[in-house]
Design a protein around this motif. Sequence first.
Motif, PDB file in Angstrom:
ATOM      1  N   SER A  41       0.842  -1.133  -0.049  1.00  0.00           N
ATOM      2  CA  SER A  41       0.009  -0.062  -0.095  1.00  0.00           C
ATOM      3  C   SER A  41       0.656   1.149  -0.011  1.00  0.00           C
ATOM      4  O   SER A  41       0.492   2.486  -0.717  1.00  0.00           O
ATOM      5  N   TYR A  42       1.910   1.359   0.633  1.00  0.00           N
ATOM      6  CA  TYR A  42       2.759   2.421   0.738  1.00  0.00           C
ATOM      7  C   TYR A  42       3.628   2.643  -0.574  1.00  0.00           C
ATOM      8  O   TYR A  42       3.808   3.659  -1.188  1.00  0.00           O
ATOM      9  N   LEU A  43       3.958   1.349  -1.345  1.00  0.00           N
ATOM     10  CA  LEU A  43       4.656   1.452  -2.406  1.00  0.00           C
ATOM     11  C   LEU A  43       3.766   2.112  -3.719  1.00  0.00           C
ATOM     12  O   LEU A  43       4.276   2.307  -4.717  1.00  0.00           O
ATOM     13  N   ILE A  44       2.486   1.847  -3.516  1.00  0.00           N
ATOM     14  CA  ILE A  44       1.613   1.990  -4.649  1.00  0.00           C
ATOM     15  C   ILE A  44       1.320   3.591  -4.782  1.00  0.00           C
ATOM     16  O   ILE A  44       1.269   3.936  -5.843  1.00  0.00           O
ATOM     17  N   ALA A  45       1.119   4.129  -3.984  1.00  0.00           N
ATOM     18  CA  ALA A  45       0.954   5.640  -3.535  1.00  0.00           C
ATOM     19  C   ALA A  45       1.755   6.633  -4.547  1.00  0.00           C
ATOM     20  O   ALA A  45       3.055   6.537  -4.478  1.00  0.00           O
ATOM     21  N   GLY A  46       0.901   7.180  -5.456  1.00  0.00           N
ATOM     22  CA  GLY A  46       1.854   8.197  -6.293  1.00  0.00           C
ATOM     23  C   GLY A  46       2.329   7.386  -7.357  1.00  0.00           C
ATOM     24  O   GLY A  46       2.898   8.293  -8.142  1.00  0.00           O
ATOM     25  N   ARG A  47       2.224   6.313  -7.737  1.00  0.00           N
ATOM     26  CA  ARG A  47       2.659   5.740  -9.061  1.00  0.00           C
ATOM     27  C   ARG A  47       2.082   5.965 -10.130  1.00  0.00           C
ATOM     28  O   ARG A  47       2.554   5.887 -11.314  1.00  0.00           O
ATOM     29  N   PHE A  48       0.881   6.088 -10.169  1.00  0.00           N
ATOM     30  CA  PHE A  48      -0.135   6.098 -11.305  1.00  0.00           C
ATOM     31  C   PHE A  48      -1.335   6.776 -10.980  1.00  0.00           C
ATOM     32  O   PHE A  48      -1.476   7.230 -10.071  1.00  0.00           O
ATOM     33  N   ALA A  49      -2.336   7.094 -12.074  1.00  0.00           N
ATOM     34  CA  ALA A  49      -3.726   7.598 -11.861  1.00  0.00           C
ATOM     35  C   ALA A  49      -4.393   6.677 -10.848  1.00  0.00           C
ATOM     36  O   ALA A  49      -4.279   5.578 -10.975  1.00  0.00           O
ATOM     37  N   ASP A  50      -5.099   7.347 -10.256  1.00  0.00           N
ATOM     38  CA  ASP A  50      -6.246   6.586  -9.069  1.00  0.00           C
ATOM     39  C   ASP A  50      -5.258   5.650  -8.013  1.00  0.00           C
ATOM     40  O   ASP A  50      -5.592   4.726  -7.477  1.00  0.00           O
ATOM     41  N   SER A  51      -4.005   6.157  -7.952  1.00  0.00           N
ATOM     42  CA  SER A  51      -3.185   5.151  -6.948  1.00  0.00           C
ATOM     43  C   SER A  51      -3.465   5.457  -5.712  1.00  0.00           C
ATOM     44  O   SER A  51      -3.331   4.774  -4.699  1.00  0.00           O
ATOM     45  N   HIS A  52      -3.921   6.798  -5.401  1.00  0.00           N
ATOM     46  CA  HIS A  52      -4.397   7.016  -4.020  1.00  0.00           C
ATOM     47  C   HIS A  52      -5.486   6.113  -3.337  1.00  0.00           C
ATOM     48  O   HIS A  52      -5.457   5.686  -2.443  1.00  0.00           O
ATOM     49  N   GLU A  53      -6.436   6.006  -4.177  1.00  0.00           N
ATOM     50  CA  GLU A  53      -7.679   5.044  -3.993  1.00  0.00           C
ATOM     51  C   GLU A  53      -7.447   3.671  -3.735  1.00  0.00           C
ATOM     52  O   GLU A  53      -7.413   2.878  -3.078  1.00  0.00           O
ATOM     53  N   LEU A  54      -6.373   3.123  -4.760  1.00  0.00           N
ATOM     54  CA  LEU A  54      -5.906   1.692  -4.844  1.00  0.00           C
ATOM     55  C   LEU A  54      -4.837   1.600  -3.518  1.00  0.00           C
ATOM     56  O   LEU A  54      -4.854   0.479  -2.872  1.00  0.00           O
ATOM     57  N   SER A  55      -4.185   2.470  -3.366  1.00  0.00           N
ATOM     58  CA  SER A  55      -3.416   2.296  -2.155  1.00  0.00           C
ATOM     59  C   SER A  55      -4.139   2.325  -0.793  1.00  0.00           C
ATOM     60  O   SER A  55      -3.738   1.610   0.021  1.00  0.00           O
ATOM     61  N   GLU A  56      -5.184   3.099  -0.662  1.00  0.00           N
ATOM     62  CA  GLU A  56      -6.118   3.019   0.659  1.00  0.00           C
ATOM     63  C   GLU A  56      -7.008   1.648   0.480  1.00  0.00           C
ATOM     64  O   GLU A  56      -7.034   1.266   1.606  1.00  0.00           O
ATOM     65  N   LEU A  57      -7.038   1.244  -0.477  1.00  0.00           N
ATOM     66  CA  LEU A  57      -7.850  -0.011  -0.551  1.00  0.00           C
ATOM     67  C   LEU A  57      -6.776  -1.014  -0.171  1.00  0.00           C
ATOM     68  O   LEU A  57      -7.202  -1.999   0.766  1.00  0.00           O
ATOM     69  N   VAL A  58      -5.826  -1.246  -0.634  1.00  0.00           N
ATOM     70  CA  VAL A  58      -4.730  -2.426  -0.175  1.00  0.00           C
ATOM     71  C   VAL A  58      -4.416  -2.159   1.399  1.00  0.00           C
ATOM     72  O   VAL A  58      -4.237  -3.150   1.893  1.00  0.00           O
ATOM     73  N   TYR A  59      -4.342  -0.912   1.863  1.00  0.00           N
ATOM     74  CA  TYR A  59      -4.271  -0.520   3.272  1.00  0.00           C
ATOM     75  C   TYR A  59      -5.427  -1.147   4.036  1.00  0.00           C
ATOM     76  O   TYR A  59      -5.144  -1.664   5.046  1.00  0.00           O
ATOM     77  N   SER A  60      -6.690  -0.895   3.433  1.00  0.00           N
ATOM     78  CA  SER A  60      -7.646  -1.337   4.270  1.00  0.00           C
ATOM     79  C   SER A  60      -7.623  -2.981   4.338  1.00  0.00           C
ATOM     80  O   SER A  60      -8.141  -3.490   5.428  1.00  0.00           O
ATOM     81  N   VAL A  61      -7.151  -3.514   3.332  1.00  0.00           N
ATOM     82  CA  VAL A  61      -7.292  -5.019   3.112  1.00  0.00           C
ATOM     83  C   VAL A  61      -6.088  -5.524   4.109  1.00  0.00           C
ATOM     84  O   VAL A  61      -6.457  -6.453   4.879  1.00  0.00           O
ATOM     85  N   SER A  62      -4.978  -4.996   4.018  1.00  0.00           N
ATOM     86  CA  SER A  62      -4.144  -5.459   5.303  1.00  0.00           C
ATOM     87  C   SER A  62      -4.667  -5.438   6.649  1.00  0.00           C
ATOM     88  O   SER A  62      -4.447  -6.327   7.302  1.00  0.00           O
ATOM     89  N   ASN A  63      -5.602  -4.146   7.111  1.00  0.00           N
ATOM     90  CA  ASN A  63      -6.008  -4.314   8.371  1.00  0.00           C
ATOM     91  C   ASN A  63      -7.174  -5.226   8.583  1.00  0.00           C
ATOM     92  O   ASN A  63      -7.293  -6.113   9.564  1.00  0.00           O
ATOM     93  N   LEU A  64      -7.940  -5.348   7.439  1.00  0.00           N
ATOM     94  CA  LEU A  64      -8.893  -6.525   7.491  1.00  0.00           C
ATOM     95  C   LEU A  64      -8.232  -7.765   7.678  1.00  0.00           C
ATOM     96  O   LEU A  64      -8.884  -8.841   8.362  1.00  0.00           O
ATOM     97  N   LEU A  65      -7.251  -7.941   6.981  1.00  0.00           N
ATOM     98  CA  LEU A  65      -6.542  -9.261   6.973  1.00  0.00           C
ATOM     99  C   LEU A  65      -5.873  -9.504   8.531  1.00  0.00           C
ATOM    100  O   LEU A  65      -6.064 -10.772   8.891  1.00  0.00           O
ATOM    101  N   VAL A  66      -5.388  -8.562   8.963  1.00  0.00           N
ATOM    102  CA  VAL A  66      -5.004  -8.640  10.510  1.00  0.00           C
ATOM    103  C   VAL A  66      -6.188  -9.118  11.571  1.00  0.00           C
ATOM    104  O   VAL A  66      -6.063 -10.046  12.322  1.00  0.00           O
ATOM    105  N   LEU A  67      -7.365  -8.579  11.103  1.00  0.00           N
ATOM    106  CA  LEU A  67      -8.595  -8.854  12.027  1.00  0.00           C
ATOM    107  C   LEU A  67      -8.946 -10.181  11.717  1.00  0.00           C
ATOM    108  O   LEU A  67      -9.317 -10.891  12.685  1.00  0.00           O
ATOM    109  N   LEU A  68      -8.690 -10.645  10.571  1.00  0.00           N
ATOM    110  CA  LEU A  68      -9.242 -12.109  10.066  1.00  0.00           C
ATOM    111  C   LEU A  68      -8.555 -13.105  10.960  1.00  0.00           C
ATOM    112  O   LEU A  68      -9.000 -14.054  11.462  1.00  0.00           O
TER     113      LEU A  68
END
Length: 338
Positions: free
Chosen positions: A34-61
């Motif tokens: 999620s940190y590496l994706i940010a700023g790499r391409f268009a819509d990267s902020h949304e994708l980065s936040e999605l991956v970060y949210s998935v990482s938190n949900l993965l920890v919860l699971l």
Amino acid sequence: MAMALRRLLLRYRDFVLGSPAGAAQLEGGVRTASYLIAGRFADSHELSELVYSVSNLLVLLNDGILRKGIPQSLLMPVPQQRLMTWLTVLEHVEVFMEMCSAKLRGEGCRWLVIVLIQLCKAVLRVMLLLCYKAGIQTSPPIAPLNREKHVCSDGQPSGESEDSQCCCATFVGHRSRRVVRTLDRTPTLHFRHWGVPEEERHRHSHGDRHLPTVLGRQEMVAEALYITRPLVHLVTMCVCGRGSWKPWLVSGILDVASLSLLKEAKAIASEERAELRRRTFMLLYYLLRSPFYDRYSEAVILFLLRLLADHIPGVGLVARPLMDYLPVWQKVYFYNWG
């Protein structure tokens, strides 16, 4: 299709139970992505936040899978556990939902989603406070599991004594006599700290989860102020406008009043005391919220970052991208919650 999905879920459960260390590496890899994706391409902020949210949900699971094998890990009613799970999931995905709504439908839809999310969070927290006497509620409500303490490397519940655990987790240098942690007993990211293992063991021995504190009338009022503060902030912003100082002042007054009332509480659990420290620290976020940020903080922060980037070799690699992303982060993360 359903059977194949069920078999996949069972295989993943067996993987987590059999290798908690591998599950932790998977979680860390997703978060790093999620940190590496940010700023790499268009819509990267949304994708980065999605991956970060998935990482938190993965920890919860994964924590939920591991908790089922820990004796006496469920010290609360099942309905309360479900409410806390839904509230935790909502806190993990709220930023992504806001960013997607703004991307797809504009700012009007974004603020509608913000209001609905904060309303749902307030309702869930009020139910926990009044119906289940949840005490001072932490954020997130379900904290990450301390896997080093409760789960062995093979996924079985830890049944060793504290002395044997400490002996296996450390190595004493032959010359320096320095106590160093072994690599195979390194804590997960959420519980990692750089103290001496003996000190950490002392921290853990006094850091077990206790029953929530029974709040008196004053503490209940203080917690209610904290829960309703985001809604009051949004209502004030709707009435006075986003550029007004009134929402900023009202929100700050409610936060300070809540902390002042709660600081008089005595004999509270360690998790609740840590939550009060977190809320106190989060008062610094008001320096990054509009309109204070727009009129004062932005110029000072950009000046300091530019000064560091121009005069300290290597700092520019971090400071210049930070200057570019600061307006985006300020708009997304520092407008409402604390």
